[in-house]
Design a protein around this motif. Structure first.
Motif, PDB file in Angstrom:
ATOM      1  N   ILE A   1      -1.623  11.419  10.421  1.00 64.20           N
ATOM      2  CA  ILE A   1      -3.082  11.450  10.432  1.00 64.20           C
ATOM      3  C   ILE A   1      -3.503  12.809  10.953  1.00 64.20           C
ATOM      4  O   ILE A   1      -3.106  13.216  12.049  1.00 64.20           O
ATOM      5  N   ILE A   2      -4.239  13.512  10.125  1.00 63.73           N
ATOM      6  CA  ILE A   2      -4.663  14.849  10.504  1.00 63.73           C
ATOM      7  C   ILE A   2      -6.116  14.775  10.948  1.00 63.73           C
ATOM      8  O   ILE A   2      -6.974  14.350  10.177  1.00 63.73           O
TER       9      ILE A   2
ATOM     10  N   GLU B   1       0.875  -1.180   0.000  1.00 68.17           N
ATOM     11  CA  GLU B   1       0.000   0.000   0.000  1.00 68.17           C
ATOM     12  C   GLU B   1       0.910   1.227   0.000  1.00 68.17           C
ATOM     13  O   GLU B   1       1.698   1.415   0.930  1.00 68.17           O
ATOM     14  N   CYS B   2       0.806   2.050  -1.016  1.00 71.58           N
ATOM     15  CA  CYS B   2       1.725   3.178  -1.195  1.00 71.58           C
ATOM     16  C   CYS B   2       3.149   2.657  -1.046  1.00 71.58           C
ATOM     17  O   CYS B   2       3.495   1.684  -1.681  1.00 71.58           O
ATOM     18  N   ILE B   3       3.961   3.277  -0.167  1.00 71.14           N
ATOM     19  CA  ILE B   3       5.328   2.779  -0.037  1.00 71.14           C
ATOM     20  C   ILE B   3       5.451   1.758   1.090  1.00 71.14           C
ATOM     21  O   ILE B   3       6.540   1.349   1.451  1.00 71.14           O
TER      22      ILE B   3
ATOM     23  N   MET C   1       0.342  13.026   0.017  1.00 65.72           N
ATOM     24  CA  MET C   1      -0.948  12.377   0.270  1.00 65.72           C
ATOM     25  C   MET C   1      -0.757  10.881   0.489  1.00 65.72           C
ATOM     26  O   MET C   1      -1.567  10.245   1.144  1.00 65.72           O
ATOM     27  N   GLU C   2       0.323  10.345  -0.057  1.00 63.71           N
ATOM     28  CA  GLU C   2       0.550   8.906   0.064  1.00 63.71           C
ATOM     29  C   GLU C   2       1.145   8.509   1.416  1.00 63.71           C
ATOM     30  O   GLU C   2       1.642   7.394   1.592  1.00 63.71           O
ATOM     31  N   ARG C   3       1.151   9.466   2.331  1.00 65.98           N
ATOM     32  CA  ARG C   3       1.507   9.089   3.704  1.00 65.98           C
ATOM     33  C   ARG C   3       0.533   9.730   4.689  1.00 65.98           C
ATOM     34  O   ARG C   3       0.787   9.778   5.880  1.00 65.98           O
ATOM     35  N   THR C   4      -0.585  10.232   4.160  1.00 64.91           N
ATOM     36  CA  THR C   4      -1.475  11.041   4.984  1.00 64.91           C
ATOM     37  C   THR C   4      -2.901  10.487   4.989  1.00 64.91           C
ATOM     38  O   THR C   4      -3.383  10.014   3.964  1.00 64.91           O
ATOM     39  N   ILE C   5      -3.540  10.575   6.143  1.00 63.64           N
ATOM     40  CA  ILE C   5      -4.979  10.310   6.225  1.00 63.64           C
ATOM     41  C   ILE C   5      -5.604  11.547   6.866  1.00 63.64           C
ATOM     42  O   ILE C   5      -5.071  12.066   7.849  1.00 63.64           O
TER      43      ILE C   5
END
Ligand code: ADP
Ligand code: MG
Lengths: 437, 590
Positions: free
Chosen positions: B262-263, B144-146, B293-297
């Motif tokens: 996670i914001i 999933e992503c990296i 975005m590929e490390r963010t929720i």
């Protein structure tokens, strides 16, 4: 046919309680009294007991007055015929025009999906340096004017409204003094803006609870116009009266107050209104400017305090000037990167120096000897207040920036300004390499 | 057991009183039936045959006698691959998908699957038939992503299970059965890549919790150098409005050295989330080469969205954080603002007519805050691997006064305090973290001795400043005046940092250490100075040079050139020889 009830069980403050069936939360009712009809809204249900807040107030309501439930929440007409018209706080004509009953829309609708919002990008130019240079106003921004009573906040609002490039102005008067209402009407008329203005005016003489409707009605209409590609500017004056009306109802309903008598949900209530400011992608927008008079000139009072946490900055009006401290446009960085390359740095640099000037003023007041540096700051501060801060100044942004450099060069050497070398090289006025000035 | 049902007998804002039949449990979810709509609600108090519920929607139109269906399930979120990059509301509703269905506005009663079966993943099994597994054990992985996302035995599978079947490596939908697990009684459960977990229950599947001692680099100089954050630690940012809480969290969400951010945009402006939402998919993270975005929720329940869902949103966020921690990742949860969450509790507590505590907050406020921050932590799993959840929450105290219940309750439990000051933000000294009032229990980027030295210097500078306010500049010795100027210098060129300058916005730990040494030498050194005006002029020039240096890319030519110029400027006035200074420096900081 909706049911009619003839017995009011309880009357307290501006709230009545009736026994009724099949009533919905938020539903509207009509109360028929000797003095005419009043609208009322359901604010609590407890088994068969229904509590309603009465928009015209409860004065003179009798226990056997008729309460008729309408089966729908508060609605307002939406049509182009609204343009140029003047209504009361609950949407009845205040001019001599006809009552508008077609195409009714609900007020206080759901909020915009955050995923559908876009980043605001258009600056609204006002010609006021304290706004354009230091705290740029941006389309779709929600911004209050914090002020004590007696300050020319309504003049400021009217001036921005006339100067701003918008398609439609909605003025929501909340506890507005009658004179001020006339002032708005006349000023907008003289400025040729009346035909693109809609007034919803609740005056200081009208029943307090009706004040609660004004923001919702104004914003519901604004929203519909915005969805029809109109750039709408909503002026609300004064939101402190709105908050006080909330407080009154909360106390009547025996809610536990959180802070100085204000209800615990004051923040959420205010946010529900201010968050209506929006830029619809591919369509229109809503910008909100709202006066918030500060009781006792106290910015930590629950009304300005909660407001400041919600809005995208605030203009702090004091001594007829927009104060650089306390004033803030949170959206400014979205637009001031595209104006002129020196805009941001000059803005920050001048404010930092102005802060030092204020410190020097204090020292001076205490009778300390002024150093050479202090004298420079004093000179700067006075020029700054005179040439940029005065509300009478009306110049475009670029002129104001040039003026800023002039003032700096007239007072300081380049390195005293704390600005980066590349900007100094480019913008420092020629022939003024500092000290030899 | 059949689920309970009930009828509404009271409506007070978003609090409903429901007369129920059957059994209900605390925090159980029920749906109010409103025509074709079903409005999600949660049981928050039970009294006799009355359940009090908070409805996660506007309550307009709800009436006495309306039906409520209970679900026998607690408020839960879906966990599985595909959470990263998403934007949810407080109940884990995917907002972009809601927008596709409903347009500009949120619609009541629309609840979409956070991890729909249309998501497909390349699964690699790690167990085989006959293996014994327990909750949290890895069954296989998907990319999933990296990250290598672990597909785990659902966390609510208590006891030992035998793997009856396991899917071959291949591409599967997130809701395809990838394994069948048999419990000790021989009952067989099909398991897919997604399962649910109740948000208010911490995920506790690890061997032990470790002390947070590893520095977490935020790239904000004042934080990393003076009041640092640790992986698995907690910190809070109280401050009056406009002091810079949100900007600080925004830059942290961009630059912090963690795997996942996670914001939780909790009850504040929608516009602020939008900036993140629009910019992150465009911004490349230099560490991974992928977009931010590929490390963010993002969990986004902003101020005009339903208040009860706001209360749930921080739990939704922390549950997802704990889930990714199980994958031996470092997760940072940023909550803005925890005060809005506390206020959501206050609103509900008021409607329940509970006995109010200070400022009408409920009496249990402190313990709820403590429990929330307790969900942070650096943990060790049974395979020896480590994972962490770090929590940073902003606090929005009424009137900017820290003597209020939420700030005080938070200060008792966090490991670092970044107090923002109105004076500093008014003077545009950003980030407006007060360098003397703030504190941290965690190790920093430059070493304790250097941090202490700088702090003491600032303290002394502040003392002199206060004194000067009384005795004036003329009553201050040149020596004291120089100390004051140096501490101002330290503040101006190091503690202050321009969030909107592409280079200055983030300073790596390496650069911080390097630059801070140069700065310390200036603090330690003595300079030949004629008088106060001379001193001021000299430090103004130094400041100018240093600011230019801050704007230069790390190790670029211009960085080196400016550094040389700076050194020349220092050398021209330095009293001690270079060697002597080095000796003093080493002795002070050795
Ligand atoms: N680090 C910073 N650098 C530059 N400007 C800042 C910084 N932090 C805050 N600001 C300014 O202050 C404003 C308010 O900051 P914000 O973080 O939204 O405050 P809060 O969340 O505390 O209310 C921003 O819009 C910006 O103009
Ligand atoms: Mg904020």
């Amino acid at each position: 046919m909706r049911k009619i009830y003839n017995k009011i069980e309880r009357i307290a403050g501006n709230v009545i309680i009736v026994k009724a069936e099949g009533v919905k939360y938020g539903e509207l009712a009509e109360v028929n009294t000797d003095h005419g009809k009043s609208l009322a809204e359901v604010i609590r249900l407890d088994n068969e007991l229904v509590a309603l807040q009465v928009y015209e107030g409860t004065r003179g309501i009798s226990t056997n007055d008729q309460v008729r439930f309408l089966g729908h929440p508060m609605m307002i007409c939406f049509s182009d015929d609204l343009m140029g018209r003047i209504f009361t706080g609950s949407g009845k004509p205040r001019d001599n025009g006809p009552e508008l009953m077609e195409n009714l829309i609900e007020i206080g609708g759901p909020s915009v999906n955050p995923a559908k919002r876009i980043v605001p990008r258009n600056m609204i130019r006002t010609g006021i340096p304290m706004i354009d240079v230091f705290n740029s106003l941006v389309e779709s921004q929600k911004l209050p004017v914090f002020s004590v009573s007696g300050e020319p906040y309504n003049e400021l609002l009217a001036r921005i409204a006339l100067q701003a490039e918008v398609d439609l102005i909605i003025l929501g008067g909340i506890g507005l003094k009658y004179d001020d209402y006339l002032y708005f009407r006349d000023t907008l008329e003289e400025g040729g803006a009346l035909s693109r203005t809609i007034f919803f005016v609740h005056t200081a003489a009208d029943p307090v609870v009706e004040a609660l409707l004004v923001p919702d009605i104004s914003l519901a209409v604004a929203e519909k116009f915005a969805l029809k590609d109109k750039r709408v500017l909503v002026l609300l004056t004064d939101m402190t009266n709105f908050a006080d009306a909330l407080k009154e109802i909360a106390i009547t309903m025996e809610q536990v107050p959180s802070n100085r008598g204000y209800p615990g949900d004051l923040y959420s209530q205010l946010a529900a209104r201010y968050e209506k400011a929006v830029d619809f992608e591919g369509s229109g927008s809503i910008t909100i400017l709202a006066v918030t008079t500060m009781p006792g000139d106290d910015v930590t009072h629950p009304i300005p305090d909660n407001t400041g946490y919600i809005t995208e900055g605030q203009f702090y009006l004091r001594n007829s000037r927009i104060e650089p401290f306390g004033s803030l446009s949170r959206l400014k960085q979205l637009v001031n990167k595209n104006t002129r390359e020196d805009h941001r740095a000059l803005m920050d640099g001048m404010i930092k120096l102005y802060a030092l000037y204020k410190e020097t003023l204090e020292k001076k007041a205490m009778g300390f000897r002024m150093s050479e540096w202090d004298n420079k700051l004093l000179k700067f501060g006075e020029l700054f207040e005179l040439k940029l801060m005065a509300l009478s100044v009306n110049i475009p942004l670029e002129k104001a920036l040039d003026l800023g450099w002039e003032i700096l060069a007239g007072c300081f050497t380049p390195e005293e300004t704390g600005l980066r070398t590349e900007l100094i090289t480019k913008f420092w006025p020629k022939g003024k390499k500092g000290e030899e000035e | 057991m059949t689920n309970a049902n009930g009828k509404i007998v009271g409506v007070n804002g978003n609090m409903l009183i429901v007369e129920y039949q059957g059994n209900v449990k605390m925090n159980e979810v029920g749906y109010v039936i409103l025509g074709k709509k079903r409005l999600k609600s949660e049981v928050i108090r039970i009294r006799g045959n009355l359940a009090e519920m908070q409805v996660f929607e506007m309550s307009r139109g709800i009436g006495i006698g309306d039906n409520v269906d209970f679900t026998n399930e607690l408020l839960a979120v879906e966990l599985g691959p595909g959470l990263i990059g998403q934007i949810f509301d407080g109940l884990q509703n995917p907002l972009p998908e809601v927008a596709r269905q409903c347009g500009f506005f949120l619609e009541r009663g629309v609840y979409l699957t956070p991890l729909p079966e249309t998501l497909r993943w390349d699964f690699t099994p790690l167990v085989k038939e006959g293996d014994t597994v327990e909750r949290g054990d890895t069954l296989g992985t998907v990319p999933e992503c990296i990250f290598t996302h672990k597909i785990m035995v659902p966390f609510n599978f208590y006891g030992n299970f035998k793997v009856k079947s396991i899917a071959d490596a291949g591409n599967y939908s997130s809701k395809d059965t990838i394994t069948e697990l048999e419990d000790e009684n021989g009952k067989i459960y099909p398991v897919c890549m997604v399962f649910e977990w109740p948000v208010k229950r911490p995920i506790d599947i690890y061997e032990k919790r470790l002390k947070p001692t590893e520095h977490l680099s935020t790239k904000v100089r004042i934080i990393d150098t003076l009041v640092p954050v640790a992986r698995g630690g907690t910190y809070c940012i109280p401050g009056p409005f406009g002091a810079g809480k949100t900007v600080l969290q925004q830059i942290t969400s961009r630059y912090a050295e963690v795997d996942i951010v996670i914001i939780a945009a909790c009850g504040e402006r929608a516009g602020e989330v939008v900036e993140t939402l629009r910019e992150f998919p465009e911004l490349i993270d230099p560490r991974t080469g992928k977009t931010l975005m590929e490390r963010t929720i993002i969990v986004c329940n902003t101020s005009s969205m339903p208040v009860a869902a706001r209360e749930a949103s921080v739990y939704t966020a922390v549950t997802m954080a704990e889930y990714y921690r199980q994958m031996e990742l470092n997760v940072l949860l940023l909550a803005d603002s925890t005060s809005r969450w506390a206020q959501a509790m206050r609103e509900m507590s008021g409607r329940l007519e509970e006995i109010p505590g200070e400022e009408a907050f409920p009496a249990y406020l402190e313990s709820v805050i403590a429990n929330f921050y307790e969900r942070a932590g650096m943990v060790q799993f049974k395979n020896g691997g480590l994972g962490s959840v770090t929590i940073g929450g902003t606090v929005s105290p009424a009137g900017g006064n820290f003597e209020e219940p939420v700030t005080q309750g938070t200060l008792k439990v966090v490991g670092a305090f970044h107090g923002l000051s109105r004076e500093r933000s008014d003077a545009r000294r950003y980030p407006a973290i007060h360098p003397l009032d703030s504190w941290s229990k965690y190790p920093g980027a430059v070493g304790a001795k250097k941090t202490t030295y700088a702090r003491q210097f600032l303290f002394r500078g502040n003392e002199i400043d206060q004194m000067m306010k009384v005795v004036g500049e003329e009553g201050t010795s040149l020596e004291d005046y120089s100390i004051y100027l140096k501490s101002e210098f330290l503040d101006y060129v190091y503690l202050q940092q321009n969030a909107f300058d592409p280079v200055d916005a983030s300073t790596s730990a390496t650069r911080q250490r390097y630059v801070f040494d140069v700065l310390l030498r200036i603090l330690v050194a003595r300079f030949t100075i004629k008088d106060k005006t001379d001193a001021r002029t000299y430090f103004n020039q130094l400041r100018q040079k240093f600011l230019d240096w801050n704007g230069a890319e790390w190790e670029s030519d211009s960085f080196k050139n400016i550094e040389n110029e700076l050194n020349a400027m220092i050398a021209s006035r330095q009293v001690e020889s270079e060697r002597d200074l080095q000796v003093i420096f080493d002795k002070t900081f050795e």
